[in-house]
Motif scaffolding. Structure first.
Motif, short mmCIF file in Angstrom:
data_model
loop_
_atom_site.label_atom_id
_atom_site.label_comp_id
_atom_site.label_asym_id
_atom_site.label_seq_id
_atom_site.Cartn_x
_atom_site.Cartn_y
_atom_site.Cartn_z
N GLY A 1 0.70 -1.25 -0.10
CA GLY A 1 0.02 0.03 -0.08
C GLY A 1 0.89 1.06 0.01
N GLN A 2 1.89 1.34 0.73
CA GLN A 2 3.08 2.14 0.79
C GLN A 2 3.41 2.67 -0.62
N ALA A 3 3.83 1.54 -1.33
CA ALA A 3 4.32 1.99 -2.70
C ALA A 3 3.38 2.65 -3.54
N VAL A 4 2.12 1.90 -3.55
CA VAL A 4 0.90 2.53 -4.41
C VAL A 4 0.35 3.92 -4.11
N MET A 5 0.59 4.15 -2.82
CA MET A 5 0.34 5.61 -2.27
C MET A 5 1.25 6.79 -2.66
N SER A 6 2.43 6.17 -2.63
CA SER A 6 3.54 6.99 -2.90
C SER A 6 3.67 7.37 -4.52
N PHE A 7 2.84 6.93 -5.29
CA PHE A 7 2.91 7.19 -6.80
C PHE A 7 1.45 7.85 -7.03
N GLY A 8 0.56 7.96 -5.97
CA GLY A 8 -0.45 8.47 -6.19
C GLY A 8 -1.60 7.60 -6.83
N GLY A 9 -1.46 6.19 -6.68
CA GLY A 9 -2.45 5.26 -7.12
C GLY A 9 -3.67 5.26 -6.43
N THR A 10 -4.56 4.69 -7.38
CA THR A 10 -5.82 4.50 -6.74
C THR A 10 -6.38 3.01 -6.45
N ILE A 11 -7.37 2.92 -5.93
CA ILE A 11 -7.95 1.25 -5.62
C ILE A 11 -8.17 0.62 -6.82
N ASP A 12 -8.28 1.22 -7.86
CA ASP A 12 -8.34 0.32 -9.16
C ASP A 12 -7.05 -0.23 -9.69
N TYR A 13 -6.14 0.20 -9.09
CA TYR A 13 -4.58 -0.59 -9.23
C TYR A 13 -4.90 -2.21 -8.54
N PHE A 14 -5.32 -1.73 -7.49
CA PHE A 14 -5.52 -3.45 -6.98
C PHE A 14 -6.51 -4.31 -7.40
N ARG A 15 -7.47 -3.78 -8.12
CA ARG A 15 -8.65 -4.47 -8.58
C ARG A 15 -7.96 -5.16 -10.13
N ASP A 16 -6.97 -4.43 -10.49
CA ASP A 16 -6.47 -4.95 -11.80
C ASP A 16 -5.37 -5.62 -11.83
N THR A 17 -4.75 -5.54 -10.81
CA THR A 17 -3.42 -6.27 -10.33
C THR A 17 -3.50 -7.75 -10.25
N VAL A 18 -2.65 -8.52 -10.61
CA VAL A 18 -2.51 -9.93 -10.45
C VAL A 18 -1.45 -10.20 -9.23
#
Length: 517
Positions: free
Chosen positions: A420-437
């Motif tokens: 979660g820290q990595a995704v937050m650092s790049f301004g990521g959205t919750i959609d990233y986790f939906r689409d990631t394998v």
């Protein structure tokens, strides 16, 4: 002896600060009080020993597999302090060797002795009858903290002790009162409760771990109470007396009286600055021995910096390392990009970790957020690990969908929070986790499950919104139809007409139908 930088203390903040300066080509000295103290409190009496002991407890008690093997497995053997400390000495010595090697490889001089300021740019190193004077352009104070010890309490290191004394205990306390419900107190309290000790926690606050998400803390306390722990909150200890052999009476301000075999006092720590002779450098500590500094860790004396636990919250080894680097970069005019999202980790049982904002903070700031939750019992790896009660929470903005906070309790919480820290650092959205394998089965899958949970809640809201829009449209169409019918009725002098929409109902074309007489 002349240096560009003198570092007082070899803990995480001092180590990283010294190495950062050495890599800039500066001449650096590190002063450590004793030869066996390399690594500071973190390596010798704090973080490393306590976490090593925690792992021993989890292994020897079979706690991770309690749901599978039950009580029979947990009572497999009689556990002693020798069992718990067996690996501690080995791990501590290994960490000391690693630190010594790192400092040596970077050309850093290590001096053993007590550091004392002799002036703003002079530091004396005193060891027995020897004294070495160091002259320096900059000083980095990374002396750490020590347990607070009120004079009114009868500390003896055996029955009334603090966290620094735990490794020296001869036996496991079976009837323990822990005074202070902060991070250190709660970690040790739950460790001993996991070993089967009867533990009571006394704390003057009405709520524990206030910087953590409330639901996460409530879950932790539920687990603690399931181990038989008792919490006396809003209470303060006034005195401790020995009443008979092997028994202590702990008196509380409210008049309550607790009976225990041992008392662990963890109500605060103070800066280890008393012997530094700060006045000679133009500095002074606060009432708790801490040094005040600005965002770049510069104290009131511009060439003296303070880092690590001696500056106060958050008092985390991971943060202290970055503080050391930041201070050195500022001192020598180097750019430094600060980490915006700092993770917190509590090695309780079960462990807790978090990053970003909590629900309470977002609510107070009037941020429209949604929550996605994954429970360990829904995850295959959670079942394999025997953890059926852990959970991961994702907090995200309802409009932008950006991740605002990640909160986790359970097995490997302090590891998976970094995703979660990595995704937050790049301004990521919750959609990233939906689409990631994610690999299967892993605890990382919690992010995908939590993402779907959160997005499903958004979909419910969207469906309700669509239904509301269709209702408004239908009402508007009916109003138009009624108006036209009235006009036709007036033209037909008493004949009754109506408008019927063609199928499909969304068509904008209507048939004129004469109503039967």
């Amino acid at each position: 002896m002349r240096y560009d930088l003198v570092v007082i203390g070899s803990g995480p903040a001092g180590q990283k600060g010294a190495i950062a300066a050495a890599k800039l080509g500066k001449r650096v000295a590190v002063v450590e009080r004793t030869g066996t103290g390399m690594g500071g409190v973190c390596v010798n009496t704090g973080t490393i020993p306590s976490k090593t002991m925690r792992e021993a407890i989890l292994h020897l008690t079979g706690f991770r597999h309690r749901e599978i093997y039950g009580e029979r497995y947990r009572s497999k053997r009689h556990i002693t302090m020798h069992d718990l400390c067996r690996q501690v000495a080995q791990v501590v010595e290994h960490e000391r060797d690693v630190i010594r090697d790192q400092l040596e490889r970077n050309g850093i001089d290590v001096l053993t002795g007590a550091a004392r300021f002799a002036g703003p740019h002079e530091v004396n190193v005193e060891k027995e009858r020897d004294l070495v004077r160091l002259e320096t352009d900059y000083v980095l104070v990374a002396c750490g903290t020590k347990p607070a010890r009120p004079e009114s309490l009868p500390f003896d290191g055996k029955r009334v002790f603090d966290s620094d004394d735990i490794l020296g205990l001869e036996s496991i306390p079976r009837l323990l009162v822990v005074v202070g419900g902060g991070v250190i107190g709660i970690e040790y309290a739950i460790m001993f409760a996991t070993l089967g000790s009867r533990v009571t926690v006394v704390d003057g606050r009405d709520r524990l771990l206030e910087f953590c998400d409330r639901e996460i803390v409530d879950s932790l306390l539920f687990h603690a109470r399931s181990l038989g722990m008792v919490f006396r909150l809003g209470e303060n200890v006034t005195r401790i007396d020995a009443i008979r052999e092997g028994r202590l009476a702990i008196e509380l301000e409210s008049g309550k009286r607790l009976i225990g075999e041992s008392v662990l006092f963890t109500a605060g720590r103070v800066g280890d600055t008393e012997s530094l002779n700060l006045g000679a450098a133009g500095l002074s500590a606060d009432e708790r021995g801490r040094l005040r500094c600005d965002k770049d860790h510069r104290t009131a004396v511009s060439h003296i910096y303070a880092v690590g636990d001696v500056v106060g919250f958050p008092a985390l080894a991971s943060v202290a390392m970055e503080q050391g680097r930041r201070a050195v970069c500022h001192a020598f005019g180097q750019p430094f990009i600060a980490c915006e999202n700092l993770p917190y980790g509590l090695f309780t049982i079960p462990e807790i970790s978090m990053i970003g904002q909590s629900e309470e903070q977002l609510t107070a700031a009037h941020v429209p957020y949604e929550v996605g939750v994954a429970r360990y019992r829904e995850i295959a790896r959670g079942q394999i690990n025997g953890d059926h009660y852990g959970l991961l929470k994702l907090l995200f903005d309802r409009h932008t969908r950006r991740i605002l906070g990640v909160h986790c309790i359970g097995e490997m919480a302090t590891e998976i929070v970094h995703i979660g820290q990595a995704v937050m650092s790049f301004g990521g959205t919750i959609d990233y986790f939906r689409d990631t394998v994610f690999n299967y089965p892993t605890m990382a899958e919690c992010y995908k499950v939590a993402a779907f949970d959160g997005l499903n809640k958004l979909m419910l809201d969207q469906q309700d919104g669509n239904a509301a829009e269709e209702t408004v449209a239908t009402q508007q169409e009916q109003q138009v139809l009624d108006s036209i019918s009235e006009l036709l009725g007036a033209v037909g002098h008493g004949s009754h007409w109506s408008l019927a929409p063609r199928i499909p109902a969304s068509s904008d074309t209507f048939d004129v139908v004469k109503a039967p007489q």
